[in-house]
Design an enzyme around this catalytic site. Structure first.
Site, PDB file in Angstrom:
ATOM      1  N   PRO A 100      23.684  30.698 -39.566  1.00 49.71           N
ATOM      2  CA  PRO A 100      22.683  30.261 -40.466  1.00 49.71           C
ATOM      3  C   PRO A 100      23.107  29.087 -41.232  1.00 49.71           C
ATOM      4  O   PRO A 100      24.187  28.910 -41.867  1.00 49.71           O
ATOM      5  CB  PRO A 100      22.341  31.204 -41.241  1.00 49.71           C
ATOM      6  CG  PRO A 100      23.131  32.528 -40.826  1.00 49.71           C
ATOM      7  CD  PRO A 100      24.167  31.731 -39.901  1.00 49.71           C
ATOM      8  N   ALA A 103      24.000  28.313 -45.972  1.00 51.58           N
ATOM      9  CA  ALA A 103      24.118  29.766 -46.257  1.00 51.58           C
ATOM     10  C   ALA A 103      25.392  30.144 -46.783  1.00 51.58           C
ATOM     11  O   ALA A 103      25.442  31.549 -47.098  1.00 51.58           O
ATOM     12  CB  ALA A 103      23.449  30.595 -45.107  1.00 51.58           C
ATOM     13  N   GLY A 104      26.346  29.145 -46.741  1.00 56.80           N
ATOM     14  CA  GLY A 104      27.922  29.653 -47.252  1.00 56.80           C
ATOM     15  C   GLY A 104      28.620  30.416 -46.065  1.00 56.80           C
ATOM     16  O   GLY A 104      29.707  30.588 -46.068  1.00 56.80           O
ATOM     17  N   GLY A 106      29.642  27.969 -43.571  1.00 55.02           N
ATOM     18  CA  GLY A 106      30.296  26.913 -42.952  1.00 55.02           C
ATOM     19  C   GLY A 106      29.640  26.411 -41.753  1.00 55.02           C
ATOM     20  O   GLY A 106      30.411  25.743 -40.704  1.00 55.02           O
ATOM     21  N   SER A 107      28.236  26.406 -41.475  1.00 50.31           N
ATOM     22  CA  SER A 107      28.029  25.949 -40.542  1.00 50.31           C
ATOM     23  C   SER A 107      27.928  24.416 -40.296  1.00 50.31           C
ATOM     24  O   SER A 107      28.490  24.216 -39.080  1.00 50.31           O
ATOM     25  CB  SER A 107      26.005  25.979 -40.703  1.00 50.31           C
ATOM     26  OG  SER A 107      25.417  25.274 -40.339  1.00 50.31           O
ATOM     27  N   SER A 108      27.971  23.716 -41.511  1.00 48.14           N
ATOM     28  CA  SER A 108      28.077  22.028 -41.224  1.00 48.14           C
ATOM     29  C   SER A 108      29.561  21.849 -40.518  1.00 48.14           C
ATOM     30  O   SER A 108      29.855  20.995 -39.652  1.00 48.14           O
ATOM     31  CB  SER A 108      27.834  21.361 -42.228  1.00 48.14           C
ATOM     32  OG  SER A 108      28.599  21.708 -43.244  1.00 48.14           O
ATOM     33  N   ASP A 151      36.468  24.499 -44.733  1.00 52.27           N
ATOM     34  CA  ASP A 151      35.705  25.025 -43.649  1.00 52.27           C
ATOM     35  C   ASP A 151      36.097  24.343 -42.145  1.00 52.27           C
ATOM     36  O   ASP A 151      36.203  25.081 -41.242  1.00 52.27           O
ATOM     37  CB  ASP A 151      34.185  24.272 -43.868  1.00 52.27           C
ATOM     38  CG  ASP A 151      33.564  25.388 -44.912  1.00 52.27           C
ATOM     39  OD1 ASP A 151      34.004  25.954 -45.774  1.00 52.27           O
ATOM     40  OD2 ASP A 151      32.277  25.107 -45.060  1.00 52.27           O
TER      41      ASP A 151
HETATM   42  O1  PMV Z   1      28.881  27.314 -49.032  1.00 53.91           O
HETATM   43  P1  PMV Z   1      29.785  26.580 -47.972  1.00 53.91           P
HETATM   44  O2  PMV Z   1      29.936  27.510 -46.932  1.00 53.91           O
HETATM   45  O3  PMV Z   1      29.278  25.237 -47.785  1.00 53.91           O
HETATM   46  O4  PMV Z   1      31.017  26.631 -48.868  1.00 53.91           O
HETATM   47  C1  PMV Z   1      31.546  25.997 -50.107  1.00 53.91           C
HETATM   48  C2  PMV Z   1      32.968  26.466 -50.297  1.00 53.91           C
HETATM   49  C3  PMV Z   1      33.049  25.454 -51.744  1.00 53.91           C
HETATM   50  O5  PMV Z   1      34.469  26.039 -52.089  1.00 53.91           O
HETATM   51  C4  PMV Z   1      32.102  25.919 -52.917  1.00 53.91           C
HETATM   52  C5  PMV Z   1      33.198  23.991 -51.557  1.00 53.91           C
HETATM   53  C6  PMV Z   1      34.616  23.732 -50.663  1.00 53.91           C
HETATM   54  O6  PMV Z   1      34.338  22.438 -50.280  1.00 53.91           O
HETATM   55  O7  PMV Z   1      35.487  24.155 -50.494  1.00 53.91           O
END
Ligand code: PMV
Length: 322
Positions: A100, A103-104, A106-108, A151
């Site tokens: 997804p 959404a956290g 790491g899709s990108s 990521d």
């Molecule tokens: O929400 P995501 O999957 O983009 O993860 C971000 C993680 C952070 O620590 C907030 C930013 C980063 O670059 O590590």
């Protein structure tokens, strides 16, 4: 020439946000993957990109590059890869991802890693993981402004890693078979870049409070790494709960996320927290394998998208190259 590559999504188990300021963090690869197909075309340089998930297509040419497009980071990853290997060809890129977006998970980062691997393979060059991760990082800079690099690293190498910006990563030797991860969507979209900027601004306003919190978060990540290697998942769950409190302290939680976290804990998770940038996106609950369905069921009452996932050993993989 064509090639398809895939890379896993990720879950940050502990340390997001704190990792941006060079504290250690721990991430694991998920068994959800982003697939990227790259085909080398004939003729003038251009990059045609289609995202099956976002249901959009766009053509980038030498004279027309739309930097506002959500597909721009993919163009950038492919272009940077071609510049690095010294071959410029027209390309058609098709993205098909199970992860997804926004959404956290790491899709990108996963799409960037798979794009670099597929582009280089389609051009007949097999890049090492270090190069793939580094080139994908450059595309992540375009998306997030100041990414930590966690990521693209986990999407490239897979399994479980402890990561620190200035030191790179170590792979954690762990047997995750007794546990599953249950992820629940808050349904609230958010931008990682924006959340990172907000957290950094808060830190700058309260340095005497935030600096010790950041150090504590770093210690927490080290403890969590030890717990993982010892197979002590109860301790890992407890550390995830503490980490969630720290993420609330830096301002990335909200009522919806808190409800999901507490319902997961109440229904039997070993630990539950925001994962990724927060402000929306998903929470992650660490569960004994036999409890995961019960936790997922409780979360389905509050969330339209609940995913039961396991940790994947595999990082980036070239699926086919013709
Ligand atoms: O929400 P995501 O999957 O983009 O993860 C971000 C993680 C952070 O620590 C907030 C930013 C980063 O670059 O590590």
């Amino acid at each position: 020439m064509k090639a398809e590559a895939s890379a896993p999504g990720k879950v940050i188990l502990v340390g997001e946000h704190f990792v941006v300021e060079n504290q250690p963090a721990i991430a694991v690869a998920l068994d959800l993957r982003a697939k990227v197909l790259v085909e080398v075309l004939e003729g003038e340089p251009k990059i045609e990109i289609t995202s099956k998930n976002l249901v959009i297509s766009e053509v980038f040419t030498l004279t027309s590059v739309n930097k506002e497009s959500p597909l721009y980071p993919i163009y950038y990853a492919a272009k940077t890869t071609m510049d690095f290997i010294g071959k410029e060809k027209p390309l058609r890129i098709i993205i098909d991802s199970e992860i997804p977006p926004a959404a956290g998970m790491g899709s990108s980062g996963s799409v960037a890693v798979a794009t670099v691997a597929a582009t280089s393979s389609a051009l007949g060059v097999s890049l090492g993981k270090e190069d793939i991760s580094r080139l994908a990082y450059q595309a992540e800079v375009i998306v997030h402004g100041k990414p930590s690099g966690i990521d693209n690293t986990i999407a490239t190498y897979g399994a479980a890693i402890a990561y620190r910006k200035t030191e790179g990563f170590v792979e954690l030797k762990a047997d995750f078979s007794p546990v599953l991860l249950v992820l629940a969507d808050s349904g609230i979209p958010r931008s990682t870049g924006e959340m990172v900027r907000r957290v950094r601004a808060l830190k700058e306003r309260y340095p005497k409070i935030m600096n010790p919190l950041y150090h504590a978060a770093g210690h927490l990540a080290i403890e969590a790494g030890k717990a993982i290697e010892a197979g002590d998942f109860e301790r890992l769950g407890e550390l995830m709960n503490i980490n969630h409190g720290m993420l609330s302290a830096v301002g990335v939680s909200n009522l919806v996320l808190e409800k999901l976290v507490y319902v997961a804990r109440k229904s039997g998770a070993l630990g539950a927290k925001i994962t990724g940038a927060g402000g929306g996106g998903f929470i992650v609950a660490l569960c004994w394998r036999e409890d995961a369905e019960k936790v997922a069921e409780s979360l389905r009452n509050l969330s339209n998208r609940v995913i039961v996932g396991q940790i994947s050993q595999e990082g980036v993989r070239v699926e086919s190259s013709l």
